[in-house]
Design a protein around this motif. Structure first.
Motif, PDB file in Angstrom:
ATOM      1  N   UNK A   9      40.667   6.995  82.353  1.00 46.49           N
ATOM      2  CA  UNK A   9      40.863   5.990  83.194  1.00 46.49           C
ATOM      3  C   UNK A   9      42.102   5.079  82.985  1.00 46.49           C
ATOM      4  N   UNK A  10      42.510   4.981  81.882  1.00 46.02           N
ATOM      5  CA  UNK A  10      43.638   4.407  81.211  1.00 46.02           C
ATOM      6  C   UNK A  10      44.891   5.101  81.976  1.00 46.02           C
ATOM      7  N   UNK A  11      44.912   6.225  81.679  1.00 43.58           N
ATOM      8  CA  UNK A  11      45.897   7.165  82.179  1.00 43.58           C
ATOM      9  C   UNK A  11      46.240   6.981  83.696  1.00 43.58           C
ATOM     10  N   UNK A  12      44.978   7.181  84.369  1.00 42.63           N
ATOM     11  CA  UNK A  12      44.865   7.066  85.872  1.00 42.63           C
ATOM     12  C   UNK A  12      45.602   5.661  86.325  1.00 42.63           C
ATOM     13  N   UNK A  13      45.315   4.664  85.545  1.00 42.57           N
ATOM     14  CA  UNK A  13      45.918   3.394  85.984  1.00 42.57           C
ATOM     15  C   UNK A  13      47.252   3.434  85.739  1.00 42.57           C
ATOM     16  N   UNK A  14      47.970   4.061  84.457  1.00 40.55           N
ATOM     17  CA  UNK A  14      49.038   3.812  84.079  1.00 40.55           C
ATOM     18  C   UNK A  14      49.931   4.976  85.286  1.00 40.55           C
ATOM     19  N   UNK A  15      49.275   5.828  85.702  1.00 35.19           N
ATOM     20  CA  UNK A  15      49.867   6.753  86.432  1.00 35.19           C
ATOM     21  C   UNK A  15      50.122   5.963  88.047  1.00 35.19           C
ATOM     22  N   UNK A  16      48.965   5.284  88.478  1.00 31.21           N
ATOM     23  CA  UNK A  16      49.069   4.498  89.496  1.00 31.21           C
ATOM     24  C   UNK A  16      50.161   3.473  89.532  1.00 31.21           C
TER      25      UNK A  16
END
Length: 172
Positions: A9-16
């Motif tokens: 979830x953290x990675x997806x947020x950083x990707x976004x």
């Protein structure tokens, strides 16, 4: 697995966030180019347009890199995949993801060192005197997001046998 889910979830947020930065950069560059072209036709070119476009390209390219991987947008040639076993294909996917992560980590390290030197020497763009280190540090951050995304993909592939499901595209 709870830690892996949180990290995903953290990675997806950083990707976004990195994709948003890249998108904002693209919109900005488009506006600068339009203003420069219109200005040139009126005899008033936009002063420093080349500096703005050149530095913002870093944000555009590296801002979209992690999203491209997350959505499965990178080119993959699977000519030999049907002849390999599932285990070998999985190992190749894990090694490819971790190798990509290592490459982005090395890019981040090299650019971090370059940014420190740019800051020490007070390097800036030619016309607008924008500090080059700012853009280099942005590149470091965006490269680290890509490295994190690739590492996560490698770990999930290793543990679960398949990479994380790509984000849905506009046609889905």
């Amino acid at each position: 697995m709870m830690v892996l889910d949180r990290l995903a979830r953290l990675t997806d947020g950083l990707i976004a966030l990195s994709a948003f930065i890249g998108t904002a950069g693209l919109i900005f560059v488009t506006g600068v180019i339009v203003a420069d072209v219109v200005g040139r036709n009126m005899g008033l070119p936009l002063y420093g347009a080349q500096d703005l476009v050149t530095m913002t390209m870093v944000l555009i390219v590296f801002g979209g890199m992690a999203l491209c991987d997350r959505t499965g947008g990178h080119i993959a040639v699977d000519i030999l995949q049907p002849w390999f076993s599932d285990g070998l294909n999985r190992a190749i996917d894990v090694v490819a993801a971790l190798l990509g992560a290592a490459i982005f980590a090395m890019i981040a390290l090299a650019v971090w060192r370059s940014a420190a030197l740019s800051q020490m020497l007070n390097l800036s763009t030619n016309l607008l005197r924008l500090p080059i280190a700012w853009f280099q540090y942005a590149l470091v951050g965006l490269s680290l997001v890509s490295a994190l995304a690739l590492t996560l993909r490698g770990v999930i592939t290793l543990l679960h046998g398949a990479p994380p499901a790509p984000w849905p595209g506009p046609e889905e």
